[in-house]
Motif scaffolding. Structure first.
Motif, PDB file in Angstrom:
ATOM      1  N   LYS A  49      18.299  58.657  31.349  1.00  0.00           N
ATOM      2  CA  LYS A  49      17.138  57.811  31.129  1.00  0.00           C
ATOM      3  C   LYS A  49      16.343  57.661  32.426  1.00  0.00           C
ATOM      4  O   LYS A  49      16.910  57.524  33.509  1.00  0.00           O
ATOM      5  CB  LYS A  49      17.583  56.437  30.630  1.00  0.00           C
ATOM      6  CG  LYS A  49      16.430  55.606  30.086  1.00  0.00           C
ATOM      7  CD  LYS A  49      16.930  54.313  29.481  1.00  0.00           C
ATOM      8  CE  LYS A  49      15.748  53.521  28.931  1.00  0.00           C
ATOM      9  NZ  LYS A  49      16.182  52.239  28.338  1.00  0.00           N
ATOM     10  N   ASN A 142      11.300  58.166  22.932  1.00  0.00           N
ATOM     11  CA  ASN A 142      12.636  58.088  23.535  1.00  0.00           C
ATOM     12  C   ASN A 142      13.008  59.429  24.163  1.00  0.00           C
ATOM     13  O   ASN A 142      12.580  60.492  23.699  1.00  0.00           O
ATOM     14  CB  ASN A 142      13.677  57.709  22.475  1.00  0.00           C
ATOM     15  CG  ASN A 142      13.387  56.362  21.853  1.00  0.00           C
ATOM     16  OD1 ASN A 142      12.793  55.493  22.492  1.00  0.00           O
ATOM     17  ND2 ASN A 142      13.779  56.189  20.601  1.00  0.00           N
ATOM     18  N   ASP A 143      13.817  59.382  25.211  1.00  0.00           N
ATOM     19  CA  ASP A 143      14.182  60.610  25.928  1.00  0.00           C
ATOM     20  C   ASP A 143      15.061  61.522  25.086  1.00  0.00           C
ATOM     21  O   ASP A 143      15.012  62.753  25.242  1.00  0.00           O
ATOM     22  CB  ASP A 143      14.922  60.246  27.229  1.00  0.00           C
ATOM     23  CG  ASP A 143      14.001  59.568  28.227  1.00  0.00           C
ATOM     24  OD1 ASP A 143      12.791  59.813  28.150  1.00  0.00           O
ATOM     25  OD2 ASP A 143      14.497  58.792  29.062  1.00  0.00           O
ATOM     26  N   GLU A 144      15.886  60.975  24.188  1.00  0.00           N
ATOM     27  CA  GLU A 144      16.815  61.805  23.409  1.00  0.00           C
ATOM     28  C   GLU A 144      16.128  62.504  22.235  1.00  0.00           C
ATOM     29  O   GLU A 144      16.683  63.443  21.679  1.00  0.00           O
ATOM     30  CB  GLU A 144      17.966  60.936  22.855  1.00  0.00           C
ATOM     31  CG  GLU A 144      18.801  60.253  23.916  1.00  0.00           C
ATOM     32  CD  GLU A 144      18.173  58.962  24.401  1.00  0.00           C
ATOM     33  OE1 GLU A 144      17.231  58.493  23.720  1.00  0.00           O
ATOM     34  OE2 GLU A 144      18.596  58.454  25.450  1.00  0.00           O
TER      35      GLU A 144
END
Length: 390
Positions: A49, A142-144
């Motif tokens: 993150k 979101n990063d994912e």
């Protein structure tokens, strides 16, 4: 400089001789040092993150992206734009909705710290324009979460075939699509000529493979779902982690595939002479005599031919319309008297045949009569009587 290089070479050679401390092969150069990321305990595929402390000063230049959206999405975007704008504000991104030009724009601000968030914001606009609901599209920040928009419109030329294969991908009551979402862990939306997918990199790769194979008619999505289910079960077994799974997976073969018939052209006998020249339009008019008619008479003739064709078509259409009103032929009832007459006729024929048979028998018997037998019988009869008297 040469002396320094020689010393480095000697040092490298000495270290290579004592191979106890050295784990990897070393090469010449001052940059050949152990890096902090060469540790095997580090997971290079893990997405960490973003921490704002990594980029405290912010961005040097303003980056912006804009995307057009269809007219039917205008009302929905106008309603949900405050939610989208609030989600972008958390990451320091400015969003603008232009209803006059029909486009959405995102750009970085002084508060932006993550340099990659502008790419995520661009993907958000793409998903919103492709009819993805706003609460689902916001998850791309979101990063994912990653996204992929698969273009399927140009894979098939025939429109009917394209619609049929796209329906195969969706399935009855969207059951095929739901099963694919569960197995890949991705959100999938089929809209028009594109398929929008959101999820991890691994899931997006599987979704793209299934979608393209379905539209290109290489494999039905149901078979791909079976393969994915088997792969999921095999992944649970740690003993098979480093083995090839091809021997466990089913192999599907196409059946009832229509093959194109090869058209064989009949070879004509070779002739050295060229084919005869076809008569031109003027030659044909000269033969019929139309060439010498005036323009007015030619128009009159064309008009008459047109009228004759129209009259023939009108008559044919009238005949077809009148066919519906022609009553069908009703079956005629046979009279009882006629039936009795037929019986009488049969009886009369039978009597005549019997009479003819009798007459024929009499004639044959008359032909076989022998007169000598009658004469001999007559001469023997009186002698017998005389003997009896005596």
């Amino acid at each position: 400089m040469a002396d320094v290089r020689e010393e480095n070479d000697i040092n490298d050679g000495g270290e290579s001789e004592t191979g106890e401390k050295q784990q990897r092969t070393r090469y010449k150069g001052k940059h050949d040092k152990d890096k902090p990321w060469d540790d095997p305990s580090i997971d290079h595929w893990k997405i960490e993150k973003f921490d704002p402390s990594w980029n405290e000063r912010g961005m040097l230049e303003v980056s912006s992206f804009s995307t057009l959206f269809p007219q039917y999405r205008e009302k929905y975007l106008q309603e949900c734009w405050p939610i989208v704008k609030g989600a972008l504000k958390e990451y320091g991104i400015a969003g603008e909705l232009n209803l006059v030009e029909g486009c959405m724009t995102v750009s970085t601000t002084r508060k932006t710290r993550d340099p990659y968030i502008i790419i995520k914001a661009r993907d958000l606009l793409k998903l919103l324009s492709r009819s993805v609901p706003a609460p689902q599209a916001i998850k791309i920040l979101n990063d994912e979460m990653q996204c992929d928009i698969i273009k399927i419109g140009n894979l098939v030329r025939n429109k009917e075939r394209f619609v049929k294969r796209r329906q195969h991908l969706v399935g009855p009551n969207s059951s095929t699509l739901k099963a694919l979402e569960i197995l890949t862990g991705c959100y999938i939306l089929v809209q028009g000529n594109t398929v929008a997918a959101m999820g991890s990199f691994k899931g997006l790769k599987q979704v793209r493979k299934v979608v393209e194979e379905c539209i290109l008619n290489k494999m039905h999505p149901v078979y791909n779902i079976k393969v994915l289910m088997m792969k999921r079960e095999l992944a649970k077994d740690p003993a098979l982690a480093n083995e090839n799974w091809d021997r466990f997976l089913p192999k599907f073969k196409k059946k009832n595939v229509k093959q194109k018939k090869v058209k064989t052209k009949e070879k004509k006998p070779y002739t050295p002479f060229p084919p005869p020249q076809q008569p031109s339009k003027i030659d044909m008019e000269l033969e019929t005599g139309e060439f010498f008619l005036s323009d007015q008479k030619k128009k009159e003739k064309k008009w008459r031919e047109k009228q004759d064709k129209q009259a023939a078509k009108v008559a044919e259409s009238k005949r077809k319309r009148d066919e519906a009103f022609i009553p069908p032929e009703e079956p005629t009832k046979q009279d009882r008297n006629a039936h009795t007459d037929e019986k009488n006729d049969v009886a009369a024929v039978a009597l005549s045949l019997k009479k003819k048979a009798k007459d024929f028998g009499r004639k044959r018997s008359a032909e076989k009569i022998d007169p000598s037998s009658y004469i001999a019988a007559a001469s023997d009869a009186p002698s017998a009587k005389k003997k009896s008297k005596r």
